[in-house]
Design a protein around this motif. Structure first.
Motif, PDB file in Angstrom:
ATOM      1  N   THR A  77      71.313  60.767  32.620  1.00  0.00           N
ATOM      2  CA  THR A  77      71.575  61.267  31.265  1.00  0.00           C
ATOM      3  C   THR A  77      72.914  60.793  30.720  1.00  0.00           C
ATOM      4  O   THR A  77      73.115  60.783  29.507  1.00  0.00           O
ATOM      5  CB  THR A  77      71.536  62.799  31.249  1.00  0.00           C
ATOM      6  OG1 THR A  77      72.478  63.311  32.215  1.00  0.00           O
ATOM      7  CG2 THR A  77      70.143  63.305  31.591  1.00  0.00           C
ATOM      8  N   GLN A 124      66.746  55.454  23.996  1.00  0.00           N
ATOM      9  CA  GLN A 124      65.838  56.542  24.324  1.00  0.00           C
ATOM     10  C   GLN A 124      64.785  56.775  23.240  1.00  0.00           C
ATOM     11  O   GLN A 124      64.926  56.313  22.108  1.00  0.00           O
ATOM     12  CB  GLN A 124      66.630  57.835  24.526  1.00  0.00           C
ATOM     13  CG  GLN A 124      67.239  58.395  23.255  1.00  0.00           C
ATOM     14  CD  GLN A 124      68.156  59.571  23.525  1.00  0.00           C
ATOM     15  OE1 GLN A 124      68.572  59.814  24.654  1.00  0.00           O
ATOM     16  NE2 GLN A 124      68.482  60.322  22.485  1.00  0.00           N
ATOM     17  N   ASP A 145      76.868  59.930  24.021  1.00  0.00           N
ATOM     18  CA  ASP A 145      76.147  61.200  23.985  1.00  0.00           C
ATOM     19  C   ASP A 145      76.739  62.121  22.927  1.00  0.00           C
ATOM     20  O   ASP A 145      76.011  62.752  22.151  1.00  0.00           O
ATOM     21  CB  ASP A 145      76.192  61.859  25.361  1.00  0.00           C
ATOM     22  CG  ASP A 145      75.217  63.012  25.475  1.00  0.00           C
ATOM     23  OD1 ASP A 145      74.036  62.821  25.132  1.00  0.00           O
ATOM     24  OD2 ASP A 145      75.629  64.104  25.892  1.00  0.00           O
TER      25      ASP A 145
END
Length: 417
Positions: free
Chosen positions: A96, A105, A201
């Motif tokens: 992740t 993704q 992220d």
């Protein structure tokens, strides 16, 4: 990430009937400063050693196959049944915290979907973009460009990325989407982090939050803009789907648009074939744009596909569910098709191909051409402030992006109106 057993190699180092991913030699990293400094040299060496399919790393530990053959790329683009864009099986094995996971993704958008879902998302996106009036867009680019040029014209120097190409691309996209500046700033910051693969992220979260707020705003205050048209489209996108369509448009509309403008300005200012001719009128800005889209496209490696099952291309087995990345830069300069005659030639792959081809290519051309023409009309004696050898390129597997484009020109205190 799960890899299949290594395949046999020929003496040349090229995998024979085995995936380039299975190579027992080092994979070529696309994320280094060395690759960014000379990608075309790297592509030539790749072609000599491997042919049209190359074992690469997109980030440390993230393997992929890079397609550098034009005809192989066209086959993949036009065969979504065998080469779908959905990465969900692949990403199950990806940590992740992988820096490029937000870029690759699955998302409920046209870029990462296939079949009926792709058709539904694309229908809404095309309708939203087709509602943009091209005449009004010319006016929007001029309205944004003039004060930007005025802000540095009296200085005699500027960085055309920080002071012109980025703010122009940013403001024009906001006008097209109907996004207020504060929300747009957060979206742009998040998207930049995703492209860079640095704190991606957090950037992804920032992007999603800002676009969710934009959807809420458009529900309360609709306008003549892409966001409102997406919201009202008959396919009835959910809020999550709306956010991801807008994220796709931000991904295409700021970073790549900025780099298309900048890379074309670099060509015009550094290449006598174009510099003298464009400024003198015998070649158009559109001709310069086309050469950049062949040689230094703003998105050089992307259009990622994930084969459903092992498949043989050019005597190489590509494994199931592993990323296959199209190098638009290398494919467009493939000796198999390259004539180096760019005038009027639109055969490059910089906007992709097949059912996933970018639906905003005409808008991108228009914005870049107008932005460049506005600058050159206002500052016709503009030139590079440093030799091209001193310019530096930002590392990253996907983009072709300068760190800065410093220029000088005679000072002008007469503002544009």
């Amino acid at each position: 990430m799960t890899m299949s057993p290594s395949s046999a190699h020929s003496r040349s180092g090229r995998a024979s009937h085995g995936s380039p991913i299975d190579t027992d030699g080092p994979r070529i990293p696309l994320y280094t400063t060395e690759f960014a400094a000379d990608p075309h040299g790297a592509y030539r060496e790749m072609r000599r050693r491997y042919g049209s399919l190359v074992p690469v790393e997109l980030a440390p530990g993230v393997s992929a196959t890079l397609v550098i053959g034009y005809y192989a790329a066209v086959r993949i683009f036009n065969d979504p049944d065998h080469f779908p864009a959905d990465p969900r099986t692949w990403q199950q094995d990806v940590p992740t915290d992988c820096p490029i996971l937000p870029m690759m993704q699955w998302r409920p958008n046209a870029r990462r979907s296939d079949g009926a879902a792709h058709a539904r998302y694309r229908q809404a996106n095309v309708a939203g973009l087709n509602g943009v009036d091209h005449y009004s867009l010319h006016e929007t680019v001029a309205r944004v460009a003039m004060p930007l040029i005025n802000s540095f014209s009296a200085d005699g120097s500027a960085d055309l990325i920080r002071q012109y190409a980025f703010p122009l691309s940013f403001e024009v996209l906001n006008a097209i989407l109907g996004c207020p500046a504060e929300l747009a700033q957060r979206a742009a910051t998040g998207m930049a982090a995703i492209f860079e693969g640095v704190d991606a992220d957090r950037g992804n979260a920032m992007l999603m939050e800002s676009l969710t707020e934009l959807i809420e705003l458009k529900r309360a205050e609709p306008g003549d803009d892409v966001a409102t048209r997406l919201l009202r489209h008959p396919v009835e996108l959910s809020e999550t789907e709306l956010v991801h369509q807008l994220a796709t448009l931000y991904g295409a509309g700021i970073e790549p648009q900025q780099n298309l403008i900048v890379n074309t300005l670099l060509l015009i200012l550094s290449d006598e074939r174009f510099g003298g001719s464009v400024l003198g009128g015998s070649l158009s800005t559109r001709d310069a744009l086309d050469e950049v889209l062949f040689n230094d496209p703003p998105v050089s490696n992307l259009c990622i596909r994930f084969p459903k099952q092992p498949i043989l291309i050019d005597d190489v087995w590509l494994p199931a569910h592993q990323p296959v990345v199209i190098s638009m830069a290398a494919c467009s300069t493939d000796p198999a098709i390259s004539t180096e005659q760019y005038l009027g030639n639109r055969a490059h792959l910089s906007f992709g191909g097949g059912p996933h081809m970018c639906p905003a290519n005409s808008l991108s051309y228009l914005i870049a051409q107008d932005a460049i023409d506005q600058l050159l009309d206002a500052l016709p004696e503009i030139r590079l402030a440093v030799p091209t050898s001193e310019l530096t390129w930002r590392p990253g597997p996907f983009h072709r992006a300068l760190t800065a484009l410093p220029v000088v020109f005679p000072e002008s205190t007469v503002p544009l109106v």
